[in-house]
Design an enzyme around this catalytic site. Structure first.
Site, PDB file in Angstrom:
ATOM      1  N   HIS A 146       0.821  -1.212   0.000  1.00  0.00           N
ATOM      2  CA  HIS A 146       0.000   0.000   0.000  1.00  0.00           C
ATOM      3  C   HIS A 146       0.859   1.268   0.000  1.00  0.00           C
ATOM      4  CE1 HIS A 146      -3.699  -2.235   0.760  1.00  0.00           C
ATOM      5  NE2 HIS A 146      -3.055  -2.928   1.686  1.00  0.00           N
ATOM      6  N   ARG A 175      -7.748 -11.738   9.110  1.00  0.00           N
ATOM      7  CA  ARG A 175      -6.858 -10.661   9.563  1.00  0.00           C
ATOM      8  C   ARG A 175      -6.724 -10.703  11.074  1.00  0.00           C
ATOM      9  NH1 ARG A 175     -10.936  -8.764   6.350  1.00  0.00           N
ATOM     10  NH2 ARG A 175     -10.462  -7.594   4.473  1.00  0.00           N
ATOM     11  N   CYS A 183      -6.842 -24.971 -14.752  1.00  0.00           N
ATOM     12  CA  CYS A 183      -7.387 -26.312 -14.466  1.00  0.00           C
ATOM     13  C   CYS A 183      -7.153 -26.707 -13.015  1.00  0.00           C
ATOM     14  CB  CYS A 183      -6.836 -27.350 -15.427  1.00  0.00           C
ATOM     15  SG  CYS A 183      -5.246 -28.030 -14.970  1.00  0.00           S
TER      16      CYS A 183
END
Ligand SMILES: Cc1cc2nc3c(=O)[nH]c(=O)nc-3n(C[C@H](O)[C@H](O)[C@H](O)COP(=O)(O)OP(=O)(O)OC[C@H]3O[C@@H](n4cnc5c(N)ncnc54)[C@H](O)[C@@H]3O)c2cc1C
Lengths: 419, 480
Positions: free
Chosen positions: B49, B311, B438
């Site tokens: 971030h 979290r 897949c």
């Protein structure tokens, strides 16, 4: 320069390669696995070949028939070799391969026959909520583990989806001593061939839960599958409250559909059909890229291998014509799936080559008992036929005579329900 | 006697391990799982971030801004993958635009580099699939994306090369304080002695604290659920797309990943069981619903997987990085939720240099080697390099996972690497075999056989991820 490179050595690739070679061209077939035959090798049940050989064979037997024919033609082939790249430079296709013995190589070819089969839809694609334990596997993977490697993933089994591989595996696991507790199918009808429902479920008293789906998955402490929850769904596939049934199982097999494997075409700008999830083709199974042909399950999902062989042989013939005819004019018109048609192939009809009959494959959108199949052009019905007991699980084919059509207007295929 | 025992080998424990290895200290890292990066570090958005969110002045703000910069060093030294995407925080209409100004202010105070306001139209010129209803955008060019497992592996491998010991399958079950050292009990029966303990236990950091005292915070698990879009949608969006943050966190995002997939998510829901990272119907629906506000025509039919992460949100509303008030030499890394991945390299430096002050007690490790060789991703190499490698190692020619073009040699290297592995999931985490469209349908069997051959195991003993999660119950036709 190679005339045609066939990618994939399963039922489709073998039949196409044999035909192209017989018609006098030089062919190279490339297969990723260490043997030819493709998915047939793991399908040790019978039911193969009735249409072509008028006799029932197992998958490996059917494959063997074709492999022998293939070897007799002395066609060049590579096994244990993966095609990693496919592109076109001017009029030539470049096929890049990778293998342990030859490293990375490039081959040039005038045409390509893509017969790479299909892959199975997975849990991720249908987003079943819950834990992510081991034991939730596709029916095809389980089939390979049992039939080729000799291992059982578990003893208490549930199956989601009534596709043919799932049904076959219900019987197979039962015969190997597992308990199959049921098959859930989200549609109100089965997605497998009727004979498989009878021979794989009914004969073994395995319940089929129509309009049901799996809504939760639970793991044990070692992150192996412990329990699944099955619930009923309404007409718009929303789960209905208070219909939970919990099953204690160690294996959940997913038989929720096959998707044509055309990943190799990513680099090429090919026209795609969202309905078949493969490419759009004309009646020679040629794609929007000249010289690129697709057949077998890479083109559309077939229920019977016999149909794959026939379709691929036809494709081989078309490739022969393509290779002989250097002057490729293009007069394609659209062939459109109309009312009650889930998909159809070919999506185009090419009028520059009108001496062949057009073989049309399609599936109905729903179960229809009695219907009128109509081929319409310019509001005019050009072809009409009564059709009984159509099921989405069973592919239909019809033949059309190209001479009956006008070369300039789109054609539509539809099914009118009659009572 | 160890100088330091680190509990937990997530990205935080791994970063701390590497930072400590720069000194002449004896370090042991204990991890309860059978692999590094198996919990929070396994399932997150992978975003580095820019720092538009954390409260100015908080540790979160300071360490995430610094961490963001340090990732450039990690890229150079450890060869971790970084995608410099930049990010867009999007606002719909006048009300939200006002909120956006709040974040502009935070950017200013946090000194977020290069932030800028764009009109909806300007933004759509850059990201053509942005939703038409978006009227204003806060652009954050310093936002990046990485692969969190690879980051943890790289940090831990480098730490091991520099002398740190790692023990997997070692769950700390008790801590006893003696006069001037700690006894750390593992799996109820082994004991290790250490002078200091660093608690990097993620969602379990409060429970580990509980082993010697009443911890200064409690972890309240907050679940985030995701969808993964197949990598063939690469380019659908190229920036990280954030809605406006709310009290529930940063909201449902669209995040391009380093290997081409796009993540849709996460949701945000407090959960009773912080160890239960299962997906739910409700959570997945929430993600779908809210992602629609970010972009038009999201190809939901190309979803290949869904997953969830928990979290470690704590009752202390910042990162808690402190020495215990009662037990000297016991250090907490608590509440390291998002932006924990971003902050990880800064958290390690802050803890080691500022909180602990290791440099005051121990000598610098002059032998410290900061570099880690890049692992070979064969099919990303130029043809000439491929040909050169093939001459030495023909097994680079053998493709095992065809969706991701992963070769047998890469799998063999993963099995025998510094952080070797014996599980199907371990292979997937290291080389991506089975991560494609897949989902292992083609290659799981082949990976299973390579594991069995390389480790000299019976296929019946090959496990998926956790010990005992065996692939097979028995051989067919054999009664056992
Ligand atoms: C949904 C979600 C999205 C996120 N998105 C982002 C993002 O985009 N950007 C960002 O910067 N951050 C993000 N984060 C936060 C980031 O993932 C975490 O901050 C980071 O991974 C924390 O690392 P960790 O090492 O503290 O925790 P973990 O990775 O959980 O590591 C803790 C380790 O301790 C071990 N352990 C626990 N108890 C014991 C014991 N008794 N004995 C031995 N070992 C033990 C565990 O097994 C585990 O391996 C997100 C988190 C989540 C869940």
């Amino acid at each position: 320069m190679i005339d045609c490179i066939v990618i994939g050595g399963g039922a489709g690739g073998l039949a196409a390669a044999i035909e192209i070679k017989r018609l006098g061209h030089n062919v190279l077939l490339i297969e990723r696995e260490d043997k030819l035959g493709g998915i047939l090798n793991q399908c040790i049940h019978n039911g193969f070949g009735l249409e072509i050989f008028k006799e029932e064979y197992t998958g490996p037997e059917y494959a063997d028939k074709y492999i022998k024919l293939f070897l007799r033609e002395k066609i060049n082939y590579l096994i244990d070799t993966t095609v990693i790249d496919l592109y076109k430079e001017e009029d030539i296709f470049i096929v890049k391969t990778s293998s342990e013995t030859l490293g990375i190589r490039e081959y040039k070819s005038k045409s390509i026959c893509l017969s790479t089969g299909s892959y199975e839809r997975t849990r991720g694609q249908i987003s079943i909520p819950g834990d992510r334990p081991y034991g939730v596997i596709t029916a095809g993977s389980a089939q390979r583990y049992i039939n080729i490697d000799g291992y059982m993933t578990g003893k208490r089994v549930f199956i989601l989806g009534s596709g043919d591989i799932g049904l076959i595996m219900a019987r197979r696991m039962t015969l190997e001593g597992a308990k199959v507790l049921g098959v859930a199918e989200i549609m109100p009808y089965s997605n497998g061939l009727n004979r498989n429902i009878v021979q794989c479920l009914n004969d073994f008293d395995i319940p089929l839960y129509l309009s049901h789906t799996v809504t939760n998955i639970k793991a044990d402490d070692s992150n192996h599958l412990k329990e699944i929850r099955v619930m009923k769904v309404d007409d718009s596939f929303n789960v209905i409250k208070d219909t939970e049934i919990d099953f204690q199982v160690d294996t959940l097999l997913l038989s929720v559909g096959l998707i044509p494997d055309i990943i190799l075409l990513d680099q090429l700008d090919v026209e795609i059909d969202p309905l078949t999830k493969s490419v759009k083709v004309d009646q020679s199974n040629q794609t929007s890229i000249e010289g690129l042909f697709v057949c077998g399950n890479a083109l559309q999902i077939h229920d019977l291998v016999d149909n794959v062989s026939k379709e691929s042989q036809r494709t081989g013939k078309a490739i022969d014509l393509y290779l002989r005819n250097t002057n490729h004019s293009n007069k394609k018109i659209s062939f459109i799936p109309g009312v009650n048609i889930a998909y159809l192939t070919p999506q185009y009809i090419d009028f520059s080559n009108p001496n062949e009959k057009v073989v049309v494959s399609f599936r109905p959108k729903k179960k229809i008992e009695k219907s009128l199949l109509k081929v319409i052009q310019n509001d005019r019905i050009v072809y009409e036929k009564k059709k009984m007991f159509l099921l989405p699980a069973e592919m239909e084919t019809i033949e059309l005579d190209i001479l009956h059509f006008d070369e300039n207007q789109p054609i539509t295929l539809e099914l009118e329900v009659i009572s | 006697m160890y100088d330091y025992i680190i509990i937990g080998a997530g990205v935080i424990g791994s970063a701390v391990a590497r930072e400590l290895s720069k000194y002449q200290v004896k370090v042991l890292c204990l991890e309860k799982e059978n692999d590094v990066a198996n919990v929070q570090t396994l399932a997150n958005s992978a975003i580095i971030h820019a720092g538009h969110n954390p409260e100015p002045g908080s540790l979160k703000a300071r360490l995430s801004l610094w961490g963001n910069l340090l990732y450039d060093d990690l890229e150079r030294e450890l060869n971790i993958p970084l995608l410099r995407t930049g990010a867009f925080v999007v606002a719909h209409g006048k009300e939200e635009e006002k909120d956006l100004d709040k974040y502009v202010k935070i950017c200013k105070e946090n000194k977020v580099p290069g932030y800028q306001l764009l009109s909806g139209q300007q933004a759509r010129k850059i990201e053509r699939n942005l939703a038409g209803s978006i009227t204003k955008v806060l652009s954050l060019p310093s936002t990046k994306v990485t692969n969190p497992w690879e980051v943890a592996f790289a940090l831990m491998e480098n730490a091991i090369e520099n002398g740190v010991k790692l023990k997997l399958n070692h769950r700390v079950t008790k801590i006893i304080k003696e006069n001037d050292f700690y006894l750390v009990e593992v799996n109820h029966h082994i004991n290790f002695k250490t002078k200091n303990i660093i608690n990097a236990g993620g969602v379990a950091s409060d429970d580990i604290g509980q082993m010697i005292e009443i911890p200064p915070f409690k972890i309240k698990g907050r679940k985030g659920e995701y969808y993964v879009l197949d990598k063939r949608n690469i380019g659908f969006i190229n920036h990280v797309i954030y809605p406006l943050p709310s009290e529930r966190g940063k909201g449902v995002l669209l995040t391009p990943q380093v290997h081409g997939e796009i993540l849709i998510g996460p949701s945000s829901e407090f959960v009773d069981d912080k160890h239960q990272a299962s997906t739910t119907q409700k959570g997945l629906e929430y993600v779908k619903e809210h992602s629609k506000e970010l972009a038009k025509n999201i190809p939901y039919n190309q979803i290949i997987r869904s997953f969830a992460g928990i979290r470690s949100t704590s009752t202390y509303d910042d990162f808690y990085i402190q020495e215990s008030k009662y037990n000297k030499g016991f250090y907490y890394l608590g509440g390291i939720e998002s932006p924990g991945l971003t902050a990880a390299p800064a958290i390690a430096k802050y803890l080691i240099n500022d909180v602990i002050g290791v440099q005051n007690h121990y000598l610098i490790n002059n032998q410290f080697k900061p570099y880690r060789k890049a692992k070979v991703e064969f099919h990303r190499l130029p043809l000439n390099d491929q040909k050169r490698l093939l001459e030495i190692e023909p097994k680079y020619g053998k493709i095992i996972c065809k969706c991701e073009k992963i070769t047998e040699k890469e799998i063999i290297d993963a099995i025998h690497g510094l952080l070797g592995t014996h599980t199907i999931k371990g292979i997937k985490k290291r080389v991506r075999a089975g991560a494609g469209i897949c989902q292992g349908g083609y290659c799981e069997e082949k990976v299973m056989k390579i594991l069995a051959r390389e480790l000299n195991l019976d296929p019946l003993d090959i496990i998926y991820d956790k010990d005992n999660s065996k692939l097979f119950l028995s051989e067919s036709k054999v009664e056992k």
